[in-house]
Design a protein around this motif. Structure first.
Motif, PDB file in Angstrom:
ATOM      1  N   GLY A  75      62.943  62.818  -0.680  1.00  0.00           N
ATOM      2  CA  GLY A  75      62.930  63.811   0.402  1.00  0.00           C
ATOM      3  C   GLY A  75      63.175  63.096   1.725  1.00  0.00           C
ATOM      4  O   GLY A  75      64.143  62.362   1.877  1.00  0.00           O
ATOM      5  N   GLN A  76      62.256  63.277   2.670  1.00  0.00           N
ATOM      6  CA  GLN A  76      62.359  62.591   3.975  1.00  0.00           C
ATOM      7  C   GLN A  76      61.460  61.353   4.021  1.00  0.00           C
ATOM      8  O   GLN A  76      61.308  60.738   5.061  1.00  0.00           O
ATOM      9  N   GLU A  77      60.833  61.038   2.884  1.00  0.00           N
ATOM     10  CA  GLU A  77      59.846  59.946   2.853  1.00  0.00           C
ATOM     11  C   GLU A  77      60.438  58.665   2.271  1.00  0.00           C
ATOM     12  O   GLU A  77      61.101  58.697   1.233  1.00  0.00           O
ATOM     13  N   VAL A  78      60.155  57.547   2.929  1.00  0.00           N
ATOM     14  CA  VAL A  78      60.506  56.235   2.367  1.00  0.00           C
ATOM     15  C   VAL A  78      59.299  55.785   1.551  1.00  0.00           C
ATOM     16  O   VAL A  78      58.209  55.576   2.096  1.00  0.00           O
ATOM     17  N   ILE A  79      59.489  55.679   0.231  1.00  0.00           N
ATOM     18  CA  ILE A  79      58.346  55.409  -0.656  1.00  0.00           C
ATOM     19  C   ILE A  79      58.411  54.024  -1.304  1.00  0.00           C
ATOM     20  O   ILE A  79      57.487  53.609  -1.999  1.00  0.00           O
ATOM     21  N   GLY A  80      59.518  53.296  -1.084  1.00  0.00           N
ATOM     22  CA  GLY A  80      59.647  51.967  -1.683  1.00  0.00           C
ATOM     23  C   GLY A  80      60.795  51.223  -1.030  1.00  0.00           C
ATOM     24  O   GLY A  80      61.370  51.700  -0.045  1.00  0.00           O
ATOM     25  N   LYS A  81      61.128  50.076  -1.591  1.00  0.00           N
ATOM     26  CA  LYS A  81      62.215  49.284  -0.995  1.00  0.00           C
ATOM     27  C   LYS A  81      63.549  50.010  -1.169  1.00  0.00           C
ATOM     28  O   LYS A  81      63.868  50.503  -2.246  1.00  0.00           O
ATOM     29  N   ILE A  82      64.312  50.074  -0.079  1.00  0.00           N
ATOM     30  CA  ILE A  82      65.624  50.736  -0.106  1.00  0.00           C
ATOM     31  C   ILE A  82      66.605  49.899  -0.927  1.00  0.00           C
ATOM     32  O   ILE A  82      66.718  48.683  -0.725  1.00  0.00           O
ATOM     33  N   GLN A  83      67.318  50.567  -1.824  1.00  0.00           N
ATOM     34  CA  GLN A  83      68.343  49.914  -2.640  1.00  0.00           C
ATOM     35  C   GLN A  83      69.656  50.692  -2.498  1.00  0.00           C
ATOM     36  O   GLN A  83      69.632  51.865  -2.115  1.00  0.00           O
ATOM     37  N   PRO A  84      70.783  50.064  -2.812  1.00  0.00           N
ATOM     38  CA  PRO A  84      72.050  50.827  -2.797  1.00  0.00           C
ATOM     39  C   PRO A  84      71.999  51.983  -3.797  1.00  0.00           C
ATOM     40  O   PRO A  84      71.287  51.915  -4.802  1.00  0.00           O
ATOM     41  N   ALA A  85      72.769  53.033  -3.523  1.00  0.00           N
ATOM     42  CA  ALA A  85      72.845  54.186  -4.432  1.00  0.00           C
ATOM     43  C   ALA A  85      73.411  53.742  -5.780  1.00  0.00           C
ATOM     44  O   ALA A  85      74.208  52.806  -5.852  1.00  0.00           O
ATOM     45  N   ALA A  86      72.989  54.440  -6.844  1.00  0.00           N
ATOM     46  CA  ALA A  86      73.448  54.106  -8.202  1.00  0.00           C
ATOM     47  C   ALA A  86      74.959  54.267  -8.324  1.00  0.00           C
ATOM     48  O   ALA A  86      75.628  53.537  -9.041  1.00  0.00           O
ATOM     49  N   SER A  87      75.522  55.243  -7.602  1.00  0.00           N
ATOM     50  CA  SER A  87      76.981  55.384  -7.573  1.00  0.00           C
ATOM     51  C   SER A  87      77.385  55.814  -6.162  1.00  0.00           C
ATOM     52  O   SER A  87      76.540  56.263  -5.385  1.00  0.00           O
ATOM     53  N   ALA A  88      78.673  55.659  -5.846  1.00  0.00           N
ATOM     54  CA  ALA A  88      79.142  55.943  -4.483  1.00  0.00           C
ATOM     55  C   ALA A  88      78.784  57.373  -4.070  1.00  0.00           C
ATOM     56  O   ALA A  88      78.875  58.302  -4.869  1.00  0.00           O
ATOM     57  N   ILE A  89      78.374  57.540  -2.826  1.00  0.00           N
ATOM     58  CA  ILE A  89      77.852  58.828  -2.355  1.00  0.00           C
ATOM     59  C   ILE A  89      78.977  59.773  -1.942  1.00  0.00           C
ATOM     60  O   ILE A  89      78.974  60.946  -2.293  1.00  0.00           O
ATOM     61  N   THR A  90      79.952  59.270  -1.204  1.00  0.00           N
ATOM     62  CA  THR A  90      80.990  60.143  -0.624  1.00  0.00           C
ATOM     63  C   THR A  90      82.379  59.924  -1.213  1.00  0.00           C
ATOM     64  O   THR A  90      83.329  60.579  -0.802  1.00  0.00           O
ATOM     65  N   THR A 122      55.242  53.822   3.025  1.00  0.00           N
ATOM     66  CA  THR A 122      55.024  52.650   2.160  1.00  0.00           C
ATOM     67  C   THR A 122      54.719  51.447   3.043  1.00  0.00           C
ATOM     68  O   THR A 122      55.281  51.329   4.139  1.00  0.00           O
ATOM     69  N   PRO A 123      53.837  50.550   2.574  1.00  0.00           N
ATOM     70  CA  PRO A 123      53.573  49.315   3.350  1.00  0.00           C
ATOM     71  C   PRO A 123      54.752  48.341   3.322  1.00  0.00           C
ATOM     72  O   PRO A 123      54.752  47.320   4.006  1.00  0.00           O
ATOM     73  N   MET A 124      55.790  48.690   2.543  1.00  0.00           N
ATOM     74  CA  MET A 124      56.987  47.843   2.416  1.00  0.00           C
ATOM     75  C   MET A 124      57.671  47.627   3.775  1.00  0.00           C
ATOM     76  O   MET A 124      58.282  46.595   4.015  1.00  0.00           O
ATOM     77  N   TYR A 125      57.577  48.642   4.655  1.00  0.00           N
ATOM     78  CA  TYR A 125      58.226  48.539   5.974  1.00  0.00           C
ATOM     79  C   TYR A 125      57.192  48.740   7.075  1.00  0.00           C
ATOM     80  O   TYR A 125      56.461  49.728   7.075  1.00  0.00           O
ATOM     81  N   ARG A 126      57.184  47.814   8.034  1.00  0.00           N
ATOM     82  CA  ARG A 126      56.235  47.935   9.155  1.00  0.00           C
ATOM     83  C   ARG A 126      56.766  48.856  10.241  1.00  0.00           C
ATOM     84  O   ARG A 126      56.011  49.408  11.012  1.00  0.00           O
ATOM     85  N   ASN A 127      58.096  48.983  10.310  1.00  0.00           N
ATOM     86  CA  ASN A 127      58.671  49.781  11.413  1.00  0.00           C
ATOM     87  C   ASN A 127      60.091  50.231  11.057  1.00  0.00           C
ATOM     88  O   ASN A 127      60.644  49.842  10.028  1.00  0.00           O
ATOM     89  N   LYS A 128      60.654  51.052  11.934  1.00  0.00           N
ATOM     90  CA  LYS A 128      62.003  51.601  11.712  1.00  0.00           C
ATOM     91  C   LYS A 128      63.072  50.512  11.751  1.00  0.00           C
ATOM     92  O   LYS A 128      64.125  50.646  11.130  1.00  0.00           O
ATOM     93  N   GLU A 129      62.798  49.437  12.487  1.00  0.00           N
ATOM     94  CA  GLU A 129      63.793  48.363  12.621  1.00  0.00           C
ATOM     95  C   GLU A 129      63.999  47.654  11.281  1.00  0.00           C
ATOM     96  O   GLU A 129      65.132  47.397  10.861  1.00  0.00           O
ATOM     97  N   GLU A 130      62.878  47.329  10.614  1.00  0.00           N
ATOM     98  CA  GLU A 130      62.994  46.699   9.284  1.00  0.00           C
ATOM     99  C   GLU A 130      63.705  47.644   8.311  1.00  0.00           C
ATOM    100  O   GLU A 130      64.531  47.212   7.504  1.00  0.00           O
TER     101      GLU A 130
END
Length: 301
Positions: A75-90, A122-130
């Motif tokens: 949704g709008q929540e970051v719940i873990g470490k960001i990874q690339p999409a499984a397949s191309a988005i656009t 998630t504690p994975m990110y301290r701020n928007k910059e990371e």
């Protein structure tokens, strides 16, 4: 031709990206309810006379369309470490667009704008910059897929940068991580009044800066005092926020003003922003009249 001057036409026209979503019924729409909206967006842009078109960005708003496909976001929540999409988005819509027209712009929502559109849970990110830096690493994969698909240009949308909310140094690092990963020219779109941020933004290493000028007349004066050496300028000359369809003479006047201040060779003519919120009729005629106005100014040169 250098990377900056990637289209061999003075006052070439383009779009910022989004187009009204026009759904159709029928059997085909059962499998992909939005493909007909892509077809309409593409056909309308070609019909209006646009030189570098987009796929119409019909599959969602600029945050959800990208963030919704990235592992680490729910949704709008970051719940873990960001990874690339499984397949191309656009890329599927972009490939369809390229099958219909030779010059197509691939579009990616910028990392800072995405980061500020999401909530960190998630504690994975301290701020928007990371978060922005991990988002940019994930979006490099999308940019390379768009390049492989054959786009003419990749645009990174960073409307958040004019607001003063985002860290501009981190924004630069994030945008350049994407731009440096591809060989095709890159463009950065920032709408709003850019007076407070322009000197930082012009340090970003992209080939084209795209700003709004019809709604923000002050931007003309601001940019005309800056050195754009080697860069192209996307010149927003149609108001995307209104249903009112500007006449050809009105738009022509705005383009003529641009030509007074800037070398026509560096100008790309486009609307201020995306046209998603407009009616199909307003969007089409804004583009059609813009192309006609650009043509008249081109002939007068």
């Amino acid at each position: 031709m250098s990377k900056a001057y990637f289209i061999n036409k003075v006052l070439a026209t383009t779009v910022v990206g989004s187009y009204p979503v026009v759904k159709a019924g029928g059997l085909k729409s059962l499998f992909d309810p939005l493909h007909s909206a892509v077809e309409t967006a593409v056909a309308d842009q070609i019909g209006a006379g646009i030189d570098i078109i987009s796929d119409g960005q019909v599959r969602g708003d600029m945050i959800g369309a990208f963030a919704g496909k990235l592992p680490g976001v729910k949704g709008q929540e970051v719940i873990g470490k960001i990874q690339p999409a499984a397949s191309a988005i656009t890329v599927a819509d972009t490939k369809y667009t390229i099958s219909k027209f030779p010059k197509v712009k691939g579009i990616i929502t910028g990392p800072s704008t995405l980061a500020h559109g999401l909530h960190i849970s998630t504690p994975m990110y301290r701020n928007k910059e990371e978060l922005a830096l991990d988002l940019s690493a994930a979006l490099v994969v999308e940019a390379r897929s768009l390049e492989a698909a054959g786009v003419t240009l990749i645009q990174i949308d960073e409307p958040i940068l004019s607001t003063g909310i985002a860290d501009l140094a981190i924004g630069k690092q994030a945008v350049e991580q994407i731009a440096s990963a591809v060989r095709v020219p890159t463009c950065m779109h920032v709408c709003g009044n850019i007076g407070n941020v322009i000197d930082e933004i012009l340090k970003y290493n992209v080939n084209v800066f795209d700003f709004e000028f019809s709604k923000n007349q002050a931007n003309v004066d601001i940019i005309s005092r800056r050195d754009l050496t080697g860069k192209m300028l996307g010149y927003g000359c149609v108001d995307s926020s209104s249903e009112e369809i500007e006449t050809v003479p009105e738009i022509r006047k705005r383009i003529e003003k641009a030509v007074e201040y800037f070398d026509p060779k560096i100008l790309l003519i486009d609307p201020d922003c995306g046209l998603r919120m407009r009616s199909r009729e307003a969007a089409y005629w804004k583009l059609k009249n813009m192309c006609e106005a650009a043509k008249e100014v081109r002939l007068a040169l």
